[in-house]
Design a protein around this motif. Structure first.
Motif, PDB file in Angstrom:
ATOM      1  N   ARG A  20      -0.248  19.059 -13.629  1.00 22.37           N
ATOM      2  CA  ARG A  20       0.184  20.025 -12.644  1.00 22.37           C
ATOM      3  C   ARG A  20      -0.656  20.366 -11.477  1.00 22.37           C
ATOM      4  O   ARG A  20      -0.070  21.323 -10.672  1.00 22.37           O
ATOM      5  CB  ARG A  20       0.179  21.411 -13.817  1.00 22.37           C
ATOM      6  N   ILE A  21      -1.754  19.745 -11.419  1.00 23.31           N
ATOM      7  CA  ILE A  21      -2.664  20.225 -10.243  1.00 23.31           C
ATOM      8  C   ILE A  21      -1.980  19.642  -9.015  1.00 23.31           C
ATOM      9  O   ILE A  21      -2.180  20.367  -7.994  1.00 23.31           O
ATOM     10  CB  ILE A  21      -3.936  19.565 -10.448  1.00 23.31           C
ATOM     11  N   ARG A  22      -1.487  18.362  -9.101  1.00 20.87           N
ATOM     12  CA  ARG A  22      -1.090  17.923  -7.733  1.00 20.87           C
ATOM     13  C   ARG A  22       0.025  18.355  -7.079  1.00 20.87           C
ATOM     14  O   ARG A  22      -0.150  18.841  -6.113  1.00 20.87           O
ATOM     15  CB  ARG A  22      -0.651  16.436  -7.860  1.00 20.87           C
ATOM     16  N   PRO A  23       1.020  18.799  -7.801  1.00 17.40           N
ATOM     17  CA  PRO A  23       2.149  19.808  -7.252  1.00 17.40           C
ATOM     18  C   PRO A  23       1.648  21.053  -6.539  1.00 17.40           C
ATOM     19  O   PRO A  23       2.140  21.197  -5.719  1.00 17.40           O
ATOM     20  CB  PRO A  23       3.135  19.574  -8.116  1.00 17.40           C
ATOM     21  N   ALA A  24       0.765  21.651  -7.189  1.00 15.65           N
ATOM     22  CA  ALA A  24       0.329  22.932  -6.818  1.00 15.65           C
ATOM     23  C   ALA A  24      -0.247  22.774  -5.541  1.00 15.65           C
ATOM     24  O   ALA A  24      -0.235  23.612  -4.541  1.00 15.65           O
ATOM     25  CB  ALA A  24      -0.503  23.715  -7.993  1.00 15.65           C
ATOM     26  N   MET A  25      -1.222  21.870  -5.365  1.00 13.35           N
ATOM     27  CA  MET A  25      -2.109  21.565  -4.168  1.00 13.35           C
ATOM     28  C   MET A  25      -0.913  20.995  -3.043  1.00 13.35           C
ATOM     29  O   MET A  25      -1.154  21.462  -1.810  1.00 13.35           O
ATOM     30  CB  MET A  25      -3.193  20.573  -4.424  1.00 13.35           C
ATOM     31  N   GLN A  26       0.027  20.433  -3.528  1.00 16.28           N
ATOM     32  CA  GLN A  26       1.095  19.993  -2.365  1.00 16.28           C
ATOM     33  C   GLN A  26       1.750  21.078  -1.962  1.00 16.28           C
ATOM     34  O   GLN A  26       2.159  20.936  -0.678  1.00 16.28           O
ATOM     35  CB  GLN A  26       1.995  18.801  -3.269  1.00 16.28           C
ATOM     36  N   ARG A  27       1.910  21.955  -2.713  1.00 21.03           N
ATOM     37  CA  ARG A  27       2.564  23.305  -1.850  1.00 21.03           C
ATOM     38  C   ARG A  27       1.647  23.919  -0.829  1.00 21.03           C
ATOM     39  O   ARG A  27       2.104  24.356   0.112  1.00 21.03           O
ATOM     40  CB  ARG A  27       2.922  24.144  -3.236  1.00 21.03           C
ATOM     41  N   TRP A  28       0.455  23.862  -0.967  1.00 22.36           N
ATOM     42  CA  TRP A  28      -0.599  24.348   0.133  1.00 22.36           C
ATOM     43  C   TRP A  28      -0.229  23.358   1.222  1.00 22.36           C
ATOM     44  O   TRP A  28      -0.344  24.152   2.339  1.00 22.36           O
ATOM     45  CB  TRP A  28      -1.929  24.433  -0.588  1.00 22.36           C
ATOM     46  N   ILE A  29      -0.235  22.237   1.062  1.00 19.94           N
ATOM     47  CA  ILE A  29      -0.107  21.423   1.983  1.00 19.94           C
ATOM     48  C   ILE A  29       1.289  21.188   2.834  1.00 19.94           C
ATOM     49  O   ILE A  29       1.318  21.470   4.086  1.00 19.94           O
ATOM     50  CB  ILE A  29      -0.169  19.931   1.547  1.00 19.94           C
TER      51      ILE A  29
END
Length: 411
Positions: A20-29
């Motif tokens: 779940r971490i990767r898509p959450a950080m991708q949203r910040w990007i």
């Protein structure tokens, strides 16, 4: 204890939940806040998660490197306090030792009180420097007129001064508060760093290398990035540079409100190439996620890593106990309170999980940096995390990372 990678499930972590971490950080990007993020999580002494999301810069397509180098700003502080406490373990000072014992100029320091300079109610101690009870402030803070004096003297901005010159200049200025009467974020750990230089009779940079970096194998952590490594520097973005001449937290807030988000070059206040002058205790180090995790794992393991001991376990327990009297809690930075947290020697200390509003365990400790670097060590859960990006502003992707890391614990 080792930093060798392990199966998450073998130490009570869910791989599915870590995903779940990767898509959450991708949203910040995708929102444009950050260009990328480098992250690492360890449990029970082994790495269970290491991932990079995004790019080295918004202007190129180069993926964020696993060995990307970041300006870690105030995550310099826990390292410097750990180094200073190695001298404590040699009997070189006590926490109640007056600062003037080592830097006599501070015997004459005054407190600016209602436009008048008065004698402090008690001396500044070495312990005050690490707990932010010394009465100092920061250039970018505006809750005391002393902050304006710091800006006029360019304490944080001028990287051409040596650490000794920085402290000499500081000693000529008044305190913002009486020592021991208020927790106030400040340049005090810069002063602590100069105390290291005086006691050890060597430059801070050399002392950190001998006591911390070389023993722990932190090969990319320094106040300097050599030319052959500079292509690994992650680009920085934000609403402004906290170290810029005359910058205040209020101006940063106004910029954020106006939607300003631009590339920042902090070379003038945080240079990559001036180790002969630029070494500080409160900011200044460059590091990587891998290096900082080795520091965190040493702390998590009671002061030792891979057979090398940096500090004794009881000294670390002293460092990461709360040192702030109840009457001075919650502490705040620029008016933003941090309920549930106390403060130890260079690090926040979690006391009440509910009041903190974040997952964790009483006794967790760590700190963060102005460009959104962040780490924690949770001894009860044998759990540590490191997050690094390069964003100066009011948004907080690191809080999402922490929440997502903790929700992956399933045992």
């Amino acid at each position: 204890m080792s930093d060798t990678a392990a199966s998450p499930e073998s130490v009570g972590i869910s791989s599915d939940r870590l995903a779940r971490i990767r898509p959450a950080m991708q949203r910040w990007i995708d929102r444009g806040t950050i260009a990328g993020a480098s992250m690492m999580i360890a449990r029970r002494g082994t790495i269970v998660y290491a991932e990079q999301v995004g790019r080295m810069s918004k202007e190129t397509d180069e993926a964020l490197r696993s060995d990307a180098i970041f300006r870690i700003y105030s995550m310099t502080k826990p390292i410097v306090c750990t180094a200073l406490m190695t001298l404590y373990e040699e009997g070189r000072f006590q926490l109640i030792t007056p600062l003037a014992t080592f830097i006599p100029a501070f015997a004459n320091v005054k407190v600016l009180q209602q436009d008048k300079e008065v004698a402090p109610q008690r001396p500044i101690t070495i312990g005050d420097l690490m707990t932010h009870l010394g009465g100092f402030t920061y250039d970018f803070l505006i809750d005391s007129p002393v902050g304006e004096l710091y800006r006029q003297h360019e304490l944080m901005h001028n990287a051409q001064r040596t650490l000794q010159q920085f402290v000499d200049e500081l000693a000529r200025l008044p305190l913002a508060y009486h020592p021991g009467t208020k927790w106030h974020y400040s340049v005090s750990i810069d002063v602590a760093a100069h105390v290291i230089e005086i006691i050890a009779d060597q430059p801070l940079r050399h002392f950190l290398r001998e006591r911390i970096f070389d023993p722990l194998g932190m090969v990319d952590t320094d106040f300097y990035v050599p030319p052959e490594k500079r292509h690994r520097l992650a680009a920085m973005y934000g609403v402004g540079d906290l170290g810029a001449r005359g910058m205040t937290i209020l101006q940063m807030f106004f910029n954020w409100q106006q939607g300003i988000l631009e590339r920042i070059d902090p070379q003038e206040s945080y240079p990559v190439d001036q180790p002969e002058t630029f070494a500080r205790g409160g900011h200044g180090l460059f590091s990587t996620v891998q290096d900082y995790m080795r520091f965190a794992l040493m702390l998590l393991n009671g002061g030792t890593l891979d057979g090398t001991r940096i500090l004794g376990r009881k000294t670390l327990e002293l460092m990461h106990a709360n040192h702030i009297p109840p009457a001075l809690l919650p502490w705040d930075i620029a008016g933003i309170a941090y309920p549930g947290y106390g403060f130890g020697l260079g690090s926040r200390v979690l006391m009440d999980v509910g009041l903190s509003g974040m997952p964790g365990t009483a006794g967790e400790f760590g700190w963060a940096g102005a460009a959104t670097t962040y780490y924690w060590v949770d001894p009860a859960e044998s759990f540590a995390g490191v997050f690094m990006t390069q964003y100066q502003g009011l948004d907080e992707p690191q809080r999402d990372f922490r929440a997502l890391a903790y929700q992956a614990i399933v045992d």
